[in-house]
Scaffold this motif. Structure first.
Motif, PDB file in Angstrom:
ATOM      1  N   MET A   1       0.852  -1.189   0.000  1.00 43.73           N
ATOM      2  CA  MET A   1       0.000   0.000   0.000  1.00 43.73           C
ATOM      3  C   MET A   1       0.892   1.245   0.000  1.00 43.73           C
ATOM      4  N   ALA A  85      -7.286  -3.643 -11.077  1.00 47.26           N
ATOM      5  CA  ALA A  85      -6.468  -4.748 -10.579  1.00 47.26           C
ATOM      6  C   ALA A  85      -7.123  -6.089 -10.911  1.00 47.26           C
ATOM      7  N   VAL A  86      -7.569  -6.260 -12.134  1.00 45.61           N
ATOM      8  CA  VAL A  86      -8.309  -7.469 -12.481  1.00 45.61           C
ATOM      9  C   VAL A  86      -7.373  -8.639 -12.741  1.00 45.61           C
ATOM     10  N   SER A  87      -7.740  -9.796 -12.269  1.00 46.36           N
ATOM     11  CA  SER A  87      -7.055 -11.022 -12.646  1.00 46.36           C
ATOM     12  C   SER A  87      -8.094 -12.112 -12.822  1.00 46.36           C
ATOM     13  N   LEU A 206      -7.779  -2.848  -4.017  1.00 48.60           N
ATOM     14  CA  LEU A 206      -6.368  -2.833  -4.413  1.00 48.60           C
ATOM     15  C   LEU A 206      -5.893  -4.224  -4.803  1.00 48.60           C
ATOM     16  N   PRO A 208      -6.919  -8.168  -6.663  1.00 41.93           N
ATOM     17  CA  PRO A 208      -7.802  -8.631  -7.748  1.00 41.93           C
ATOM     18  C   PRO A 208      -9.033  -9.387  -7.266  1.00 41.93           C
ATOM     19  N   LEU A 292       6.784  -9.749   8.476  1.00 40.66           N
ATOM     20  CA  LEU A 292       7.345  -8.690   7.626  1.00 40.66           C
ATOM     21  C   LEU A 292       8.478  -7.972   8.352  1.00 40.66           C
ATOM     22  N   GLU A 300      -3.098  -0.921   7.375  1.00 49.66           N
ATOM     23  CA  GLU A 300      -2.379  -1.823   6.489  1.00 49.66           C
ATOM     24  C   GLU A 300      -2.714  -3.279   6.806  1.00 49.66           C
ATOM     25  N   TYR A 303      -5.345  -4.394   4.589  1.00 52.85           N
ATOM     26  CA  TYR A 303      -4.832  -4.687   3.245  1.00 52.85           C
ATOM     27  C   TYR A 303      -4.092  -6.027   3.233  1.00 52.85           C
ATOM     28  N   LEU A 304      -3.297  -6.278   4.276  1.00 51.44           N
ATOM     29  CA  LEU A 304      -2.546  -7.533   4.329  1.00 51.44           C
ATOM     30  C   LEU A 304      -3.494  -8.729   4.422  1.00 51.44           C
ATOM     31  N   LEU A 307      -4.690  -9.408   1.083  1.00 53.55           N
ATOM     32  CA  LEU A 307      -3.643 -10.097   0.325  1.00 53.55           C
ATOM     33  C   LEU A 307      -3.603 -11.577   0.682  1.00 53.55           C
ATOM     34  N   THR A 310      -6.167 -13.228  -1.185  1.00 48.04           N
ATOM     35  CA  THR A 310      -5.733 -13.345  -2.581  1.00 48.04           C
ATOM     36  C   THR A 310      -4.817 -14.553  -2.737  1.00 48.04           C
ATOM     37  N   ARG A 311      -3.926 -14.717  -1.754  1.00 45.40           N
ATOM     38  CA  ARG A 311      -2.983 -15.829  -1.801  1.00 45.40           C
ATOM     39  C   ARG A 311      -3.735 -17.156  -1.798  1.00 45.40           C
ATOM     40  N   LEU A 314      -5.189 -17.652  -5.242  1.00 44.05           N
ATOM     41  CA  LEU A 314      -4.222 -17.784  -6.330  1.00 44.05           C
ATOM     42  C   LEU A 314      -3.396 -19.060  -6.184  1.00 44.05           C
ATOM     43  N   GLU A 315      -3.022 -19.376  -4.939  1.00 38.81           N
ATOM     44  CA  GLU A 315      -2.088 -20.482  -4.745  1.00 38.81           C
ATOM     45  C   GLU A 315      -2.649 -21.594  -3.881  1.00 38.81           C
TER      46      GLU A 315
END
Lengths: 326, 165
Positions: A1, A85-87, A206, A208, A292, A300, A303-304, A307, A310-311, A314-315
């Motif tokens: 961010m 932020a498209v995926s 922020l 996808p 981190l 933040e 936001y994390l 994320l 998202t992880r 994605l994974e």
């Protein structure tokens, strides 16, 4: 961010105009103020605001969102810039996970468990030990989202009662009520939740992730951004209940911060200002992050968490929602 | 997934930085614009080298192509990296593919104001072709490649994503 830009909070009625590449804020009885566009990440309008088309295109160009809170401090809507932020991969996986109970339920369970953990941490560890134990058992047994939500509801009711023991008479909740909130305590909680929902939406945008596809809340509800509601579960106690208890203990909240009628209560203008300032300062509060290795703000952390989700999409990593660790 | 034609300069650059970064980037997760260093780089880029005109090759965009057919690339860091060379090499490869007879690449290191020239030889062509195959290999993997060591992640715009557990 980006650390260079920040959230702007509007607490008095105003008109936003575009002047060159800056935002010109006009308020009655004040000379206009200017916000340099590069400094703005998003805007939360907690008071009446006027906007026009050229303002919107400027906001869109710089990917700035504006969130609007309504008369009762409830979330009224947002202007969201065009999706950038498209995926496709993330969206597809998210949909696959959310529509299959085998994957969605563990995520929903973790959200409820960690939300309850955070509530207990904020309100009272001892008073809520038993209810937390009961909750843990019932979410382990639950096989549908509805059962999970019901278990969460039971725990929440106990938590509200425990919260009342920490508050002076006039701020007690007497059961949670919304739209409109029935008393002062409820008004504070609703207001902070509205702000938080807007902040979470900003953070989600922020990444996808698709904000309409959720794991705990039913995707078909009236709320458009159900995923923001999912994440809000774990962050609400950190802000709403915590700030209410703190402001009550410090005797910072006064009856003049509220407009109370027979069957509803809302924050007065001075009350809104106090709450907005408190939330804003709390969002900037930092803690040392464990992996981190640097200080991150509460803002933040949201936001994390987005994320981390998202992880998962994605994974396929296991999603561990935010849980207070300090 | 992507084909050889879709491989751009950034793919090749990330191939040398970190395979995991490449894998994520190819799946559309691109948090770069949130990174302070990247934002600064973009701003500096817009303000300097105004005589350069970017050339759009579809998948790749190079900073400048001069009259003698040398590819110019601007680098903001003072450090010479293999990734920078690979990226420039890839642009040469792309140009040759569409029939432009490029001479080679010139890397402009902005901070020390130095330039370095790399003529585009057959050997370079061979390397560029191999890079594209390696990119496609990594992108096609079902599992994400492992993280690098913590210290090599410094300054990466994917750091928060990879390391916030």
């Amino acid at each position: 961010m980006p650390a260079t830009s920040r959230t702007y909070w509007l607490t008095t009625p105003c008109r936003l105009r575009r002047q060159d590449d800056s935002i010109r804020v006009e308020r009655d009885g004040h000379p206009p103020t200017f916000l340099p566009i590069e400094d703005v990440r998003d805007i939360i309008a907690a008071a009446e605001v006027d906007l026009n088309t050229s303002m919107m295109s400027l906001l869109n160009k710089h990917r700035i969102q504006i969130h609007i809170l309504g008369y009762y401090g409830d979330y009224a809507g947002s202007f969201l810039p065009a999706e950038t932020a498209v995926s496709g991969t993330v969206a597809l996986n998210q949909m696959r996970l959310a529509s299959d109970d085998e994957h969605a339920l563990p995520i929903a369970r973790a959200l409820i468990d960690n939300a309850a953990f955070n509530i207990r941490w904020v309100i009272d560890r001892k008073l809520l030990t038993r209810s937390y134990g009961v909750l843990k058992e019932s979410i382990a047994e639950a096989t549908t989202r509805e059962q999970l939500m019901a278990a969460e509801g039971n725990f929440r009711r106990n938590a509200w009662e425990a919260l009342d023991t920490k508050l002076p008479d006039w701020l007690q909740l007497d059961g949670r009520s919304r739209r409109p909130p029935r008393n002062a305590g409820n008004a504070v909680i609703s207001y902070i939740n509205g702000i938080l929902y807007a902040r979470i939406l900003s953070a989600l945008r922020l990444t996808p992730l698709h904000t309409g596809i959720a794991f705990l809340h039913a995707t078909m509800q009236r709320h458009r951004h159900s995923l923001a509601l999912d994440l809000a579960e774990v962050f609400k106690p950190l802000f709403a209940e915590r700030i209410l208890i703190r402001l009550a203990n410090r005797r910072q909240l006064k009856p003049q911060h509220f407009d109370i009628n027979t069957n509803q209560a809302m924050l007065s203008e001075s009350g809104r200002k106090l709450i907005v300032q408190t939330v804003r300062d709390d969002l900037a509060e930092t803690v040392k992050h464990r992996t981190l290795g640097r200080n991150v703000s509460y803002d933040e952390l949201i936001y994390l968490d987005a994320l981390a989700l998202t992880r998962t999409c994605l994974e396929g990593s296991t999603y561990a929602p935010f849980r207070v660790w300090w | 997934m992507i084909t050889a034609d879709d491989v751009g300069g950034v793919h090749v650059k990330y191939l040398y930085h970190c395979p995991r970064q490449l894998w994520l980037y190819a799946r559309g997760f691109r948090p770069e614009h949130l990174n302070d260093a990247v934002q600064l780089g973009t701003a500096v880029h817009e303000l300097s080298y105004s005589r350069f005109s970017p050339v759009d090759l579809g998948a790749a965009t190079l900073d400048h192509l001069d009259n003698q057919l040398w590819v110019h690339e601007i680098k903001h860091s003072a450090k010479r990296r293999e990734a920078d060379r690979a990226q420039a090499r890839h642009y040469c490869h792309q140009l040759v593919r569409i029939g432009v007879d490029v001479q080679g690449a010139v890397l402009h290191y902005r901070n020390p104001r130095k330039t370095e020239r790399f003529p585009y030889t057959d050997d370079e062509h061979q390397k560029a072709t191999e890079d594209i195959d390696r990119v496609l290999d990594i992108v096609a993997q079902a599992e994400s490649p492992p993280k690098l060591g913590r210290t090599s992640c410094r300054g990466c715009s994917y750091l928060d994503y990879c390391w916030s557990q």
